[in-house]
Design an enzyme around this catalytic site. Structure first.
Site, PDB file in Angstrom:
ATOM      1  N   SER A 143       0.847  -1.185   0.000  1.00  0.00           N
ATOM      2  CA  SER A 143       0.000   0.000   0.000  1.00  0.00           C
ATOM      3  C   SER A 143       0.883   1.235   0.000  1.00  0.00           C
ATOM      4  CB  SER A 143      -0.888  -0.001   1.255  1.00  0.00           C
ATOM      5  OG  SER A 143      -1.540   1.244   1.444  1.00  0.00           O
ATOM      6  N   TYR A 156      -3.540  -0.375   9.800  1.00  0.00           N
ATOM      7  CA  TYR A 156      -3.391  -0.663   8.372  1.00  0.00           C
ATOM      8  C   TYR A 156      -1.981  -0.297   7.912  1.00  0.00           C
ATOM      9  CZ  TYR A 156      -4.849  -1.129   3.487  1.00  0.00           C
ATOM     10  OH  TYR A 156      -4.972  -1.538   2.178  1.00  0.00           O
TER      11      TYR A 156
END
Length: 251
Positions: A143, A156
């Site tokens: 990510s 996250y």
């Protein structure tokens, strides 16, 4: 263009029933691969039907990645149904949003389990098979938050930072054994996971203003990168994280 031909290959894609995973599974099938989709739901999806319409095999496997103890049985089931696993795409992931001072231990544990622990141990389980067969391609989903901290998603960022790092670790050990381990870091994609961001007028505008391409990404934007990393075209690419972000990271 035979470098990108995946005919005769079998790809296992977690979360391949929708969103980024669905687009990548379909793209791999377009390049010639047969597909195993791992999903929580037991229902047949349009992605699987579309892949079969291409003339490729597609089997779906219901599995909850919040538990890892049965991963060997899952992998054995895929191999029993499709014969082997040449390509692993660790796409499935979850996200929870909350100010850091309020973030719950329960949400932290869930996200780290699905996004990091399950990814590593599926790499390990499938990697053993690939080492035995002498070749394989592992593609993890990292990510932009593998590099940045983000807002209200500390778990996250931690999980995706971990994915980028153990992608390098696995590559260091397996590159000499013809198992390529790489990652893709999607930018801001117009998917269900980002609904809250898209609906936040101020934050959505701030994000868009920073993307040189001038738009949010679409799931189909992931296909070129995943086919490249799954194919012989990337045989000398090891331990890399490719950003597919419309230029966000270069800004």
């Amino acid at each position: 263009m035979n470098l990108f031909n995946l005919e005769g290959k079998v790809a296992l894609v977690t979360g391949g029933n929708r969103g980024l995973g669905g687009a990548m599974a379909y793209g791999l099938a377009q390049a010639g691969a047969d597909i195993a989709i791992v999903q929580r739901s037991k229902e047949e999806t349009e992605v699987a039907k579309s892949i079969r319409d291409l003339g490729r095999k597609c089997e779906t496997f219901s599995f909850d990645l919040s538990e890892t103890k049965d991963l060997p049985e899952l992998v054995d089931s895929v191999i029993k149904q499709l014969g082997k696993i040449d390509i692993l795409v660790n796409n499935a992931g979850v996200q929870r949003r909350s100010p850091s001072e309020e973030f719950s231990e329960e949400d932290w544990d869930l996200v780290m389990q699905v996004n990091s622990k399950a990814v590593f141990f599926l790499c390990q389980t499938v990697g053993r098979k690939m080492l035995q067969q002498g070749k394989g391609k592992i593609i993890n989903l990292a990510s932009l938050l593998s590099y940045q901290g983000g807002f209200t998603v500390p778990e996250y960022a931690a999980s995706k930072g971990g994915v980028a790092q153990f992608t390098k670790s696995l590559s260091n050990e397996w590159a000499s054994k013809n198992v390529n381990v790489n990652a893709i870091a999607p930018g801001y994609m117009a998917t269900e996971m980002n609904t809250a961001l898209i609906n936040d007028e101020k934050r959505s505008r701030q994000i868009l203003e920073r993307i040189p391409a001038g738009r949010w990404g679409n799931p189909e934007d992931m296909v070129g990168a995943v086919v490249f990393l799954a194919s012989n075209a990337s045989d000398y690419v090891n331990g890399e994280t490719i950003t597919v972000d419309g230029g966000w990271m270069g800004r």
